[in-house]
Design a protein around this motif. Structure first.
Motif, PDB file in Angstrom:
ATOM      1  N   ALA A  61       0.837  -1.208   0.000  1.00 57.38           N
ATOM      2  CA  ALA A  61       0.000   0.000   0.000  1.00 57.38           C
ATOM      3  C   ALA A  61       0.871   1.258   0.000  1.00 57.38           C
ATOM      4  CB  ALA A  61      -0.942   0.000   1.197  1.00 57.38           C
ATOM      5  N   ASP A  62       1.939   1.258   0.797  1.00 58.96           N
ATOM      6  CA  ASP A  62       2.845   2.412   0.821  1.00 58.96           C
ATOM      7  C   ASP A  62       3.518   2.603  -0.537  1.00 58.96           C
ATOM      8  OD1 ASP A  62       2.221   2.917   3.463  1.00 58.96           O
ATOM      9  OD2 ASP A  62       4.049   1.971   4.267  1.00 58.96           O
ATOM     10  N   LEU A  63       3.964   1.507  -1.138  1.00 57.06           N
ATOM     11  CA  LEU A  63       4.600   1.600  -2.456  1.00 57.06           C
ATOM     12  C   LEU A  63       3.637   2.150  -3.508  1.00 57.06           C
ATOM     13  CD1 LEU A  63       6.562  -1.783  -2.678  1.00 57.06           C
ATOM     14  CD2 LEU A  63       7.547   0.512  -2.528  1.00 57.06           C
ATOM     15  N   VAL A  64       2.431   1.624  -3.506  1.00 59.36           N
ATOM     16  CA  VAL A  64       1.449   2.046  -4.509  1.00 59.36           C
ATOM     17  C   VAL A  64       1.051   3.511  -4.305  1.00 59.36           C
ATOM     18  CG1 VAL A  64      -0.876   1.631  -5.402  1.00 59.36           C
ATOM     19  CG2 VAL A  64       0.641  -0.283  -4.950  1.00 59.36           C
ATOM     20  N   SER A  65       0.936   3.939  -3.055  1.00 66.96           N
ATOM     21  CA  SER A  65       0.630   5.342  -2.777  1.00 66.96           C
ATOM     22  C   SER A  65       1.731   6.249  -3.311  1.00 66.96           C
ATOM     23  CB  SER A  65       0.457   5.572  -1.276  1.00 66.96           C
ATOM     24  OG  SER A  65      -0.668   4.895  -0.807  1.00 66.96           O
ATOM     25  N   ASP A  66       2.980   5.860  -3.059  1.00 61.60           N
ATOM     26  CA  ASP A  66       4.107   6.634  -3.552  1.00 61.60           C
ATOM     27  C   ASP A  66       4.120   6.683  -5.080  1.00 61.60           C
ATOM     28  OD1 ASP A  66       6.778   7.999  -3.057  1.00 61.60           O
ATOM     29  OD2 ASP A  66       7.396   6.302  -4.310  1.00 61.60           O
ATOM     30  N   LEU A  67       3.860   5.530  -5.703  1.00 56.98           N
ATOM     31  CA  LEU A  67       3.808   5.483  -7.164  1.00 56.98           C
ATOM     32  C   LEU A  67       2.670   6.337  -7.704  1.00 56.98           C
ATOM     33  CD1 LEU A  67       4.495   1.695  -7.798  1.00 56.98           C
ATOM     34  CD2 LEU A  67       5.989   3.621  -8.380  1.00 56.98           C
ATOM     35  N   GLY A  68       1.526   6.304  -7.033  1.00 64.15           N
ATOM     36  CA  GLY A  68       0.386   7.111  -7.463  1.00 64.15           C
ATOM     37  C   GLY A  68       0.716   8.588  -7.461  1.00 64.15           C
ATOM     38  N   LEU A  69       1.379   9.058  -6.423  1.00 57.48           N
ATOM     39  CA  LEU A  69       1.770  10.460  -6.342  1.00 57.48           C
ATOM     40  C   LEU A  69       2.763  10.801  -7.454  1.00 57.48           C
ATOM     41  CD1 LEU A  69       1.806  13.214  -4.964  1.00 57.48           C
ATOM     42  CD2 LEU A  69       3.533  12.297  -3.382  1.00 57.48           C
ATOM     43  N   SER A  70       3.761   9.951  -7.628  1.00 60.48           N
ATOM     44  CA  SER A  70       4.754  10.192  -8.686  1.00 60.48           C
ATOM     45  C   SER A  70       4.107  10.212 -10.066  1.00 60.48           C
ATOM     46  CB  SER A  70       5.840   9.114  -8.654  1.00 60.48           C
ATOM     47  OG  SER A  70       6.553   9.175  -7.446  1.00 60.48           O
ATOM     48  N   LEU A  71       3.213   9.271 -10.311  1.00 63.33           N
ATOM     49  CA  LEU A  71       2.548   9.215 -11.609  1.00 63.33           C
ATOM     50  C   LEU A  71       1.639  10.419 -11.838  1.00 63.33           C
ATOM     51  CD1 LEU A  71       1.753   5.412 -11.839  1.00 63.33           C
ATOM     52  CD2 LEU A  71       3.346   6.716 -13.270  1.00 63.33           C
ATOM     53  N   ARG A  72       1.000  10.905 -10.777  1.00 65.72           N
ATOM     54  CA  ARG A  72       0.163  12.106 -10.906  1.00 65.72           C
ATOM     55  C   ARG A  72       1.016  13.295 -11.322  1.00 65.72           C
ATOM     56  NH1 ARG A  72      -5.406  13.286  -9.636  1.00 65.72           N
ATOM     57  NH2 ARG A  72      -5.600  15.508 -10.044  1.00 65.72           N
ATOM     58  N   MET A  73       2.211  13.422 -10.734  1.00 69.27           N
ATOM     59  CA  MET A  73       3.110  14.515 -11.088  1.00 69.27           C
ATOM     60  C   MET A  73       3.591  14.384 -12.533  1.00 69.27           C
ATOM     61  SD  MET A  73       5.201  14.743  -7.481  1.00 69.27           S
ATOM     62  CE  MET A  73       6.241  16.129  -7.944  1.00 69.27           C
TER      63      MET A  73
END
Length: 129
Positions: free
Chosen positions: A47-59
């Motif tokens: 969940a932490d990894l996916v959250s981090d990836l989601g933020l990076s992908l949004r940027m």
């Protein structure tokens, strides 16, 4: 009609977007679970990894999809993203009781299935002696 790979948030067909979203969500979820199992990763870590990836992908999406990206524009988009995530969490909280009830029922079923398999394995072992 556009295929699921051609759907984006700007499409006018909410149904097509929703269908594509669910299809891809399910596929990615299965891949993530497989990856987590292969690498013995906890659900919380994933969940932490996916959250981090989601933020990076949004940027990355902002920078790639905006004609003239700017620091201020990115900050506004990140504020929008934070609101969207906040809404999603608030919605999840509304269904927390249902989710926990289902999780407990699933756990009980899995434990019962495990007990049944253990009982039949023990019975087989006893008959061989």
């Amino acid at each position: 009609m556009a295929g699921p790979d051609e759907i984006n948030q700007g499409d006018e067909s909410d149904e097509a977007y929703d269908a594509a979203f669910e299809t891809h969500r399910a596929a990615l979820y299965e891949q993530l679970l497989t990856y987590a199992d292969e690498h013995d990763l906890s659900d919380g870590f994933i969940a932490d990894l996916v959250s981090d990836l989601g933020l990076s992908l949004r940027m990355v999406a902002y920078a790639a999809e905006t004609e003239k990206p700017s620091v201020g524009g990115l900050r506004l988009d990140l504020d929008r993203y934070a609101r969207e995530l906040g809404e999603a969490v608030r919605d999840a909280k509304k269904y927390a009781a249902d989710f926990i009830a289902e999780a407990k029922a699933t756990r009980e079923r899995e434990e019962a299935d495990g007990d049944e398999e253990g009982d039949s394995a023990e019975g087989e072992g006893e008959s061989r002696q």
